[in-house]
Design an enzyme around this catalytic site. Structure first.
Site, PDB file in Angstrom:
ATOM      1  N   GLY A   1      35.210  20.826 120.578  1.00 56.18           N
ATOM      2  CA  GLY A   1      35.935  22.026 120.839  1.00 56.18           C
ATOM      3  C   GLY A   1      36.983  22.372 119.926  1.00 56.18           C
ATOM      4  O   GLY A   1      38.010  22.812 120.338  1.00 56.18           O
TER       5      GLY A   1
ATOM      6  N   TYR B   1      36.268  21.561 138.388  1.00 50.52           N
ATOM      7  CA  TYR B   1      36.985  21.389 137.216  1.00 50.52           C
ATOM      8  C   TYR B   1      37.885  20.340 137.450  1.00 50.52           C
ATOM      9  O   TYR B   1      38.248  19.195 136.646  1.00 50.52           O
ATOM     10  CB  TYR B   1      37.746  22.571 136.877  1.00 50.52           C
ATOM     11  CG  TYR B   1      38.702  22.413 135.663  1.00 50.52           C
ATOM     12  CD1 TYR B   1      38.125  22.352 134.479  1.00 50.52           C
ATOM     13  CD2 TYR B   1      39.939  22.456 135.802  1.00 50.52           C
ATOM     14  CE1 TYR B   1      38.982  22.594 133.043  1.00 50.52           C
ATOM     15  CE2 TYR B   1      40.765  22.265 134.733  1.00 50.52           C
ATOM     16  CZ  TYR B   1      40.300  22.389 133.438  1.00 50.52           C
ATOM     17  OH  TYR B   1      41.020  22.290 132.283  1.00 50.52           O
TER      18      TYR B   1
ATOM     19  N   SER C   1      43.635  17.262 132.193  1.00 47.21           N
ATOM     20  CA  SER C   1      44.280  18.376 132.669  1.00 47.21           C
ATOM     21  C   SER C   1      45.271  17.927 134.032  1.00 47.21           C
ATOM     22  O   SER C   1      44.885  17.215 134.686  1.00 47.21           O
ATOM     23  CB  SER C   1      43.538  19.530 133.220  1.00 47.21           C
ATOM     24  OG  SER C   1      44.186  20.631 133.987  1.00 47.21           O
TER      25      SER C   1
ATOM     26  N   ASN D   1      37.862  16.783 123.423  1.00 53.50           N
ATOM     27  CA  ASN D   1      38.668  18.274 123.988  1.00 53.50           C
ATOM     28  C   ASN D   1      37.829  19.122 124.591  1.00 53.50           C
ATOM     29  O   ASN D   1      38.244  20.028 125.409  1.00 53.50           O
ATOM     30  CB  ASN D   1      39.353  18.596 122.772  1.00 53.50           C
ATOM     31  CG  ASN D   1      40.150  20.064 123.026  1.00 53.50           C
ATOM     32  OD1 ASN D   1      40.881  20.388 123.895  1.00 53.50           O
ATOM     33  ND2 ASN D   1      39.357  21.237 122.420  1.00 53.50           N
TER      34      ASN D   1
ATOM     35  N   LYS E   1      38.071  16.726 135.299  1.00 53.48           N
ATOM     36  CA  LYS E   1      39.186  16.236 134.805  1.00 53.48           C
ATOM     37  C   LYS E   1      39.858  14.790 135.421  1.00 53.48           C
ATOM     38  O   LYS E   1      40.245  13.939 134.513  1.00 53.48           O
ATOM     39  CB  LYS E   1      40.374  17.029 134.517  1.00 53.48           C
ATOM     40  CG  LYS E   1      39.926  18.556 134.038  1.00 53.48           C
ATOM     41  CD  LYS E   1      39.671  18.201 132.620  1.00 53.48           C
ATOM     42  CE  LYS E   1      39.328  19.221 131.652  1.00 53.48           C
ATOM     43  NZ  LYS E   1      39.109  19.205 130.240  1.00 53.48           N
TER      44      LYS E   1
ATOM     45  N   ILE F   1      48.918  25.904 129.412  1.00 54.73           N
ATOM     46  CA  ILE F   1      49.064  26.038 128.027  1.00 54.73           C
ATOM     47  C   ILE F   1      48.751  27.792 127.535  1.00 54.73           C
ATOM     48  O   ILE F   1      47.643  28.382 128.064  1.00 54.73           O
ATOM     49  CB  ILE F   1      48.284  25.131 127.144  1.00 54.73           C
ATOM     50  CG1 ILE F   1      48.687  23.915 127.662  1.00 54.73           C
ATOM     51  CG2 ILE F   1      48.781  25.326 125.611  1.00 54.73           C
ATOM     52  CD1 ILE F   1      49.961  23.241 127.538  1.00 54.73           C
TER      53      ILE F   1
END
Length: 242
Positions: free
Chosen positions: A11, A150, A137, A85, A154, A183
């Protein structure tokens, strides 16, 4: 074996991945830039850093990961650093999410696991050294409404980090996670203003992080940190302390 160290960033065409590519290139690595859909951005980044190569694969498809691993073997005789990533965020609450969406989220974790397995076998175990850096994350630790799969992915990536570090005891291969907070990327820029304001109110430093601030930690783990393995390093402006 080639003298110049080699890193691969999955990524790597945009966002945090692109910042990691620039950081590693600045530290003297020849960098492989993996992408799935951001081919133009990855090509532009390769022209910017000068010394590197492109890799393309849908990491959710194991046959494509296998082909990417073979392409790596043709491109280089060493791989010193792998930065996992690449990822997707498929958002929906528990009642609305379809099993197909859940499986698509889970497949990104499977891709990272399989690529790591191949890289270890082809390069790091033979060389007796290496660094594996997983980008997880803060949400894997705090949870987040509407992002259950998600968060699960993670959290599992951090569990992979801790378990693999133990499996590799005595092999001189270090495994760590970097867990970013919120971010400033294209993804967070798409959030409604009221959501962004709510996030900022929870961050002691009062701002979102920059991709370069994640990349700085990745660069440290890639070149120093020789007594760090099995660790999850939180970079989130004080949002969560671990």
């Amino acid at each position: 074996m080639s003298e110049k160290k080699v890193a691969v960033v999955t990524g790597g065409g945009t966002g945090i991945g692109a910042a990691c590519v620039r950081e590693l290139a600045a530290k003297g690595f020849r960098v492989g830039i993996h992408y799935r859909t951001s081919g133009a951005a990855a090509a532009s980044l390769l022209a910017e850093i000068g010394d590197g190569f492109l890799l393309t694969a849908d990491l959710a498809e194991i046959d494509q990961v296998e082909a990417m691993a073979e392409r790596l073997r043709q491109e280089t005789d060493r791989l010193d650093v792998l930065v996992n990533n690449a990822g997707v965020a498929i958002d929906a609450d528990m009642q609305r999410m379809r099993i197909e969406q859940f499986d698509a989220q889970r497949a990104t974790l499977r891709g990272a696991w399989y690529l790591t397995k191949r890289v270890m076998r082809h390069f790091m175990l033979r060389a007796g050294s290496g660094r594996i850096i997983n980008i997880s994350s803060v949400i894997g630790h705090t949870g987040n409404s509407g992002q259950i799969p998600y968060a699960m992915e993670k959290a599992a990536l951090d569990a992979l980090t801790k378990s693999l570090a133990q499996e590799l005891q005595g092999r001189n291969i270090l495994v760590s996670s970097v867990a970013p907070g919120f971010i400033a990327t294209e993804m967070t820029a798409r959030l409604p203003e009221e959501i962004q304001a709510g996030i900022l109110a929870r961050i002691p430093l009062g701002r979102m992080g920059r991709p370069e601030e994640i990349a700085e930690v990745v660069g440290f783990l890639a070149t120093a940190g020789s007594y760090i393995t099995g660790a999850v390093i939180h970079v989130n402006g004080g949002l969560y302390g671990g």
